[in-house]
Design a protein around this motif. Structure first.
Motif, PDB file in Angstrom:
ATOM      1  N   ARG A   1      24.486  48.705  19.838  1.00 27.71           N
ATOM      2  CA  ARG A   1      23.606  49.474  18.965  1.00 27.71           C
ATOM      3  C   ARG A   1      24.210  49.641  17.572  1.00 27.71           C
ATOM      4  O   ARG A   1      24.100  50.702  16.957  1.00 27.71           O
ATOM      5  CB  ARG A   1      23.335  50.851  19.589  1.00 27.71           C
ATOM      6  N   LEU A   2      24.838  48.600  17.057  1.00 30.48           N
ATOM      7  CA  LEU A   2      25.464  48.667  15.737  1.00 30.48           C
ATOM      8  C   LEU A   2      24.417  48.535  14.643  1.00 30.48           C
ATOM      9  O   LEU A   2      23.441  47.808  14.782  1.00 30.48           O
ATOM     10  CB  LEU A   2      26.488  47.538  15.583  1.00 30.48           C
ATOM     11  N   SER A   3      24.677  49.216  13.538  1.00 28.31           N
ATOM     12  CA  SER A   3      23.845  49.024  12.355  1.00 28.31           C
ATOM     13  C   SER A   3      24.170  47.641  11.779  1.00 28.31           C
ATOM     14  O   SER A   3      25.211  47.052  12.110  1.00 28.31           O
ATOM     15  CB  SER A   3      24.149  50.095  11.311  1.00 28.31           C
ATOM     16  N   PRO A   4      23.315  47.113  10.910  1.00 28.55           N
ATOM     17  CA  PRO A   4      23.635  45.826  10.281  1.00 28.55           C
ATOM     18  C   PRO A   4      24.995  45.831   9.559  1.00 28.55           C
ATOM     19  O   PRO A   4      25.740  44.858   9.651  1.00 28.55           O
ATOM     20  CB  PRO A   4      22.473  45.607   9.307  1.00 28.55           C
ATOM     21  N   ASN A   5      25.332  46.918   8.904  1.00 24.04           N
ATOM     22  CA  ASN A   5      26.631  46.996   8.214  1.00 24.04           C
ATOM     23  C   ASN A   5      27.789  47.027   9.200  1.00 24.04           C
ATOM     24  O   ASN A   5      28.825  46.387   8.976  1.00 24.04           O
ATOM     25  CB  ASN A   5      26.688  48.220   7.297  1.00 24.04           C
ATOM     26  N   GLU A   6      27.623  47.782  10.282  1.00 27.66           N
ATOM     27  CA  GLU A   6      28.675  47.824  11.307  1.00 27.66           C
ATOM     28  C   GLU A   6      28.841  46.447  11.948  1.00 27.66           C
ATOM     29  O   GLU A   6      29.977  45.992  12.162  1.00 27.66           O
ATOM     30  CB  GLU A   6      28.334  48.859  12.381  1.00 27.66           C
ATOM     31  N   HIS A   7      27.736  45.808  12.248  1.00 24.79           N
ATOM     32  CA  HIS A   7      27.807  44.482  12.854  1.00 24.79           C
ATOM     33  C   HIS A   7      28.504  43.505  11.912  1.00 24.79           C
ATOM     34  O   HIS A   7      29.339  42.697  12.346  1.00 24.79           O
ATOM     35  CB  HIS A   7      26.417  43.965  13.240  1.00 24.79           C
TER      36      HIS A   7
END
Length: 165
Positions: A91-97
């Motif tokens: 469930r990562l955000s695009p920035n975290e991913h």
């Protein structure tokens, strides 16, 4: 006592995609009844540690990147999928991913194997902090840390299958 085929079928994936460890533990007579998470872990770990450097490197390389391509494509083992989902890596955000992808690539480039951490009980932020610290370690220290983490993952997987004592 279970037979060799059943033992390997049941425990051959405890060390990610590395059934040779379970085969060696069984063949050496290191598996005894009653089988508990602790006794099976001791037997498997003994043979993981006795494996050659190249074999242990192969075990490390069998682990998927955290939140990597296999996770996105649904290609993780069931154990890895559950472990990563439990830490919120699905469930990562695009920035975290993007940050995990960047760190995964840099880590593999530097060390020759993926970043490995036993994620049970950790959050994605805990994992990211550890990743950002460990990427600065030398290859020998990271090999040692990764093998310790693989053994911890194996114990966690075994405690989900067998009684603890």
């Amino acid at each position: 006592m279970v037979g060799r085929a059943e033992f390997v079928s049941r425990f051959g994936g405890v060390f990610e995609h590395s059934p040779f460890i379970a085969e060696r533990a069984f063949d050496a007579g290191d598996v005894r009844e009653p089988m508990t998470a602790g006794t099976v872990h001791a037997a498997l770990t003994k043979h993981f540690r006795a494996a050659s450097q190249d074999e242990r490197l192969g075990v490390l390389r069998a682990h998927p990147d955290l939140a990597g391509k296999l996770a996105i494509a649904g290609g993780l083992t069931e154990d890895s999928r559950k472990e990563q989902a439990g830490a919120g890596l699905d469930r990562l955000s695009p920035n975290e991913h993007a940050r995990f992808t960047e760190l995964n690539a840099a880590y593999v480039e530097k060390n020759g194997f993926p970043f490995i951490i036993a994620v049970k009980g950790l959050t994605k932020d805990d994992i990211l902090r550890s990743f950002e610290t460990r990427i600065n370690h030398n290859v020998q220290d990271e090999f040692a840390t990764a093998t310790e983490q693989v053994e911890k993952i194996a114990l966690l997987r075994l405690t989900a299958i067998l009684p603890e004592s």
